[in-house]
Design a protein around this motif. Sequence first.
Motif: not given
Length: 228
Positions: A203-228
């Motif tokens: 996802v991020e390395t030299e020559a791979k810039d990111r537009r934001d610092l959010s978790l990529p893809g559905h990772q945030l969904d994964l985290l929220q599902d586990v917490v729920q």
Amino acid sequence: MLGHHYTHSFLETAVASLNAGCNLELSYGTRNNVFTHIPKALAMGNITLQMLRDRVRPLFYTRMRLGEFDPPAMNPYSDLDLSVVQSPEHLSLSLEAAVKSFVLLKNTQGTLPLRAQDLLGKRLVVVGPFADNPRVLFGDYAPVPEPQYIYTPRRGLETLPANVTFAAGCHDPRCHWYSRVEVVAAAGAADVVVVCLGTGIDVETEAKDRRDLSLPGHQLDLLQDVVQ
């Protein structure tokens, strides 16, 4: 400099670099490098022989101090063999480095530390794309990893006296495809859940810039599902 359009040719880059005091190149490969144009720059009078010597001298001084030109008998590393790999001393040092590098941002209700005696017979599940994938655990410019020498979070936690299960949820850090059913089922049956998320060089390395610092893809969904 050439890639950023500061210069327009390897020759011009060589001249500008030497005049700026640069004496080391991260080269493009073995055929067409900036440093191969230094003789032409010298012949054209763009740089002087004294300047070239001044740039080279600290490099060889450093190499001499590192012992690169010493006879093998004077080099203590010459006696090392594969028996030192994963030796008890190195494993102990790796554990010490890992323990001292942890950063705990929250410890709600005193959940941590997890003690082995408290996990006896408990159900512990490890989830996330970083839970059991040796390839994604290394950063940019890392050596080629040997899986047999790598302890993923899952492999490490399986040494505890707990019933450890695993659910990736995503196959890779991009997490474009997410198995919510798999993660929810695993987390719902667990006493303790360890979630392993992040980015990695996919996802991020030299020559791979990111537009934001959010978790990529559905990772945030994964985290929220586990917490729920």
